[in-house]
Write an enzyme that holds these catalytic residues in place. Structure first.
Site, PDB file in Angstrom:
ATOM      1  N   ASP A 224      -1.519  10.306  74.447  1.00 27.28           N
ATOM      2  CA  ASP A 224      -2.164  10.486  75.746  1.00 27.28           C
ATOM      3  C   ASP A 224      -1.140  10.308  76.866  1.00 27.28           C
ATOM      4  OD1 ASP A 224      -4.704  10.653  77.345  1.00 27.28           O
ATOM      5  OD2 ASP A 224      -4.021   8.674  78.003  1.00 27.28           O
ATOM      6  N   GLU A 273      10.413   7.873  58.632  1.00 29.62           N
ATOM      7  CA  GLU A 273      10.369   6.898  57.542  1.00 29.62           C
ATOM      8  C   GLU A 273       9.201   7.178  56.595  1.00 29.62           C
ATOM      9  OE1 GLU A 273      10.003   3.098  59.355  1.00 29.62           O
ATOM     10  OE2 GLU A 273      11.806   3.329  60.602  1.00 29.62           O
TER      11      GLU A 273
END
Length: 561
Positions: A224, A273
């Site tokens: 956002d 990751e």
């Protein structure tokens, strides 16, 4: 594609293990992503407000609709001053929606159905009830916690004036004074203080929050106000310009600063990751599509909402221009274009397109309902034929119009209660959606709905439209099924424009396995053309047949070639 009412409304399975969807390389490039506004989607506990258990029961609808992923608007702990975009705890679920176990179960159920899950993160600001902000207030001026927000002394003889002239997006000053005399910055409501992203503790905290949610199996994060975290050095005044009219159209010292890109490069390293099939999506309001493209460079985010497309009027020349500009800009950075017609912040496109052009994306008039729906259906098929990823807002597959006649006393949009700012009528696109023909809330839940639904909602419900070949729901199901099956649809970054009369948008898409043609007539009158192939689908009726095709006004037709 048809199904029974029982299939459409059946609960999702509850698998015991997290069966992630198959690893599809770069699945997001051609994905159709469905936005769920949780408080208005489905209510599982009968309190009148939608929740995560309710969403779980309706996941089969999304599977059968044919979307690839579900984006959940904010579900984190929040006082709900701004529909959850004021977060008090980023690691807890807002109790009205359920708890962490409900969120994890929703992810498992979605994965079992082949759906991915994207959650909404709000990093520009927190709630004023966040532990950090509350402690900063208690400790007073000079507190290290105040450095994690933007606290400043005021101007004037006694500090009685705001530190600068910035205005809130919701109207009024972007500063609020606290009891000890200092002011804090909030680009939105006073209950939404902006973080200071120059502070290392803020950056460390959000990297930890990312890992917390990726560890729970989510497939992506929608960011956002992705353009808002970094403010210009010194927080300079803007001057006498009308700030609210300039938003998204001009450079502002609190939006689209270069420093945001280093944040996203840090975030991308965290995401990497977890493998290569999870994504970041940016809500980035920028002056141009070219500016937006900076957010989706290879080492930053994956997608950014195309607000320029959303704001384009129902006009052939304007649509062709924004399509070209969008594809060119995203191609330059190797990112997919995105397309969207409605969301939780703008008037539903079935109503926008029934109003005269040039009014923007927020309006109060219901317009011409029949014309608006006809154009909305055509616009959806045009959008789904474009290369890249498409976003669908809950209820648009039912052709829902904006609810423009909500009484003032039931409205809850915070900008409605401000003197100026955003139009303040966003509640009209957030009315709970209908699932059944009858019932106190048309299948939304057993306890009514937090915003009143129109009396005709039952006739627009999933139950009413399922199996009706003329319904908007079945049009969406058919279009999404074809999009999955046809090799020339979905991912890609090019269209071949075809010669067509003025007011007609016509393009071809090619693949090794076959070609596809999309033609949209925006002239307001029937247009006769040479048929390019075999009709796949039309937004109105069965579609034209034969060597010469007459395309009705405000209609889109797909052909396979």
């Amino acid at each position: 594609m048809t199904q029974t009412v029982a299939d459409a409304l059946s609960p999702a399975p509850s698998p015991t293990a997290d069966a992630r969807p198959p690893a599809v390389p770069e699945w997001w490039r051609g994905a159709v992503i469905y936005q769920v506004f949780p408080r208005s989607f489905a209510d599982g506990d009968g309190d009148g407000v939608g929740d995560l258990p309710g969403v779980r029961t309706r996941l089969p609808h999304l599977r059968d609709l044919g979307v690839d992923a579900v984006w959940l608007s904010p579900i984190f702990a929040s006082p709900q001053v701004d529909a959850g975009y004021d977060v008090s705890d980023y690691r807890r679920i807002e109790p009205v929606f359920g708890d962490l176990a409900d969120a994890e179960a929703l992810v498992r159920d979605a994965h079992a159905l082949g759906l991915r899950v994207i959650v909404d993160l709000v990093p520009n600001h927190s709630s004023d009830q966040h532990e950090w902000f509350q402690q900063a207030l208690r400790e007073g001026p000079g507190s290290p916690l105040r450095e994690r927000y933007h606290f400043r002394k005021g101007k004037g003889e006694n500090g009685e004036l705001p530190p600068n002239d910035w205005e809130s997006i919701f109207g009024g000053p972007a500063w609020t004074r606290v009891e000890d005399g200092e002011w804090y910055l909030h680009l939105f409501a006073p209950e939404q203080p902006d973080f200071n992203w120059e502070h290392p503790a803020v950056r460390d905290e959000f990297r930890s929050i990312l890992r917390f949610w990726f560890d729970r199996g989510i497939d992506g994060i929608r960011i956002d106000v992705a353009h808002g975290m970094i403010k210009a050095d010194g927080l300079p005044d803007i001057g006498s310009r009308d700030q609210l009219k300039l938003l998204g159209n001009d450079a502002m010292p609190f939006f689209d600063q270069d420093g945001v890109h280093e944040i996203y490069r840090e975030w991308r390293r965290v995401l990497n990751e977890y493998g290569s099939d999870r994504i970041f999506v940016a809500e980035a309001w920028t002056p141009t599509v070219t500016s937006t493209a900076k957010y989706v460079r290879p080492d930053e985010l994956h997608q950014a909402f195309n607000f320029q497309y959303l704001g384009t009027d129902w006009d052939a020349a304007a649509l062709r221009e924004v399509i070209d500009v969008s594809l060119d800009a995203m191609r330059s950075v190797g990112a997919p274009a995105t397309w969207v017609l409605s969301n939780h912040d703008v008037t539903r496109h079935a109503t926008r397109f029934g109003n005269p052009p040039g009014q923007g994306t927020q309006m109060r008039s219901p317009g011409d309902r029949e014309l608006g729906l006809r154009r909305a259906r055509a616009a959806t098929m045009l959008m789904l034929a474009l290369p890249g990823s498409a976003y669908v807002y809950q209820g648009e597959e039912l052709g829902l119009p904006e609810v423009t006649d909500l009484p003032d006393e039931v409205r809850q949009d915070p900008s409605f209660f401000r003197a100026s700012g955003q139009d303040g009528f966003r509640d009209g696109c957030r009315v709970p959606i209908p699932w059944t023909v009858e019932g106190s809330s048309y299948g939304f839940g057993s306890g009514g709905s937090w915003l009143p639904q129109p009396s005709e909602w039952g006739s627009l419900s999933v139950e009413a439209q399922t199996g009706d070949p003329t319904s908007t729901l079945e049009l969406y199901r058919s279009a999404l099924a074809i999009r999955r099956q046809h090799p020339a649809l979905g991912a890609g970054d090019e269209v071949t424009w075809l010669d067509a009369p003025a007011g007609v948008v016509a393009f071809r898409r090619d693949s090794a396995e076959g070609s596809f043609v999309c033609i949209t007539n925006i002239t307001g009158a029937p247009v006769e053309i040479a048929a390019p192939g075999t009709v796949l689908l039309a937004s109105t009726g069965a579609g034209p047949e034969g060597p010469t095709a007459v395309i009705e006004s405000d209609t889109t037709v797909w052909w396979t070639v």
